[in-house]
Design a protein around this motif. Sequence first.
Motif: not given
Length: 446
Positions: A91-112
């Motif tokens: 459970g803790s890895s799921a919650t942490a990665l929900t936030y941590i992978f937000g760092i890729l949000n801009g790149k994902m939105l730019a690509y798609f």
Amino acid sequence: MADRVFSKPVVIVNDSSHESNDSLHTEILTEISIIPRNRVFRGIATVIAGFLCNFIVFGISFSYGVFQDYYTDPTNGPLKHYSNSKVALIGSSATALTYIFGILNGKMLAYFEVPWKVMTIGCVAMSLGLILASFCNEIYQFVLTQGILYGIGSSFLYMPPVVCAPLFFKKYKAFMMGFLFAGTGVGAFAMALITRKLLSVVGWRWSLRILGFMNIFIGLVASALVNVPPGLNFSKNNRIINFSNLKSAKVISQLGASLFQSAGYIIPLIYMSKYANTLQYSNTQGAWFIGINNLINATFKIIIGFAADRTGRLNMIIICNFLSTLSIFALWLIGTRDVFVSFVVLYGVFSGAIISLLPTCLIDLFGASQYQALTSLMYFCRGIGSMLGTPIAGLLIKNNGFITKDYQNAIIYNGVLLSVSTILLGVMRYMYFKETGVFNKVNIPF
């Protein structure tokens, strides 16, 4: 002017008996009159999408404790041979990665280029993580599926509406974001009850599959509702981390405040039920404490958001952070039955509003042009914080937490984390005062 709600600003003539009400009415109508009709509707749709994403993403994540109890059940639990701390890693890895992978949000939105594609990918990955977990038998398999795959997918589903929604609004940012983030509390309450019922009726394997299909439906609806606000551009040339931002003391203070607040925020929710047992409350009553806290949390995100738009969003987040800290030291640390109930209520009132106010304060302090990059960085820091909070607090609990005093060190640690967060927010507020010479300005206009 066909795309406007009104062709010109509305003027209401006040009389002395209705001066305050008419003044507020005029202010609201004037605010609406300068916003294109399509922008209002698209903004509201994006807020609803954010509510749904918070409902399903954190509804499932924050109710993981129900699965943990089932997984570690000494009779039929599929992970009964593993310690609670190891099973909690799922459970803790799921919650942490929900936030941590937000760092890729801009790149994902730019690509798609459009949010719904990113959210659809995230939705499918989340559901796949849950469904694949239903076929697992070893703990590493659960970590990879219900933990890591779910967490990465949930980040891609969750982040786009959080980034897009506040830029649709001017004066009522905090109120609308309060509604968006209220989905977390409502979801945590509802999904805990749903999960517990499913486990008792169909078992853990089909519970995971049903939650996976439920997530597909809600996630796809949410992805169809998200819109990109005018002026928000996703450039493929943007760096994942713009290190020039880290030269600003104001940015460092904000990121530090987010990290420490995230580390401390979830600790009471994780241990609330087990702590209640030490005060002679039953397991059912302990579960209801968590549910009540989440519902209060959701309600006051909206109420405090509205108040913050009137009194100052940065002012309000400091107040809420301080009162959350005070409730830890003054109420939870005392360790009596009646005082603990007060803590459950008051912590619910003030702690959740901090999360909904953080994005709006970013816009107020750094402007819309920096909002996307700083939001991704902020949530990355929150993910790091979530990994530093609960695991360390668990190590500080003595003797497996059978009596009230066993939690004392963990509670103090919790209070210290929130205290540091409050201090850093205060430093940030002071730096704004030094820059502008204004201390009591309601909000910084952008």
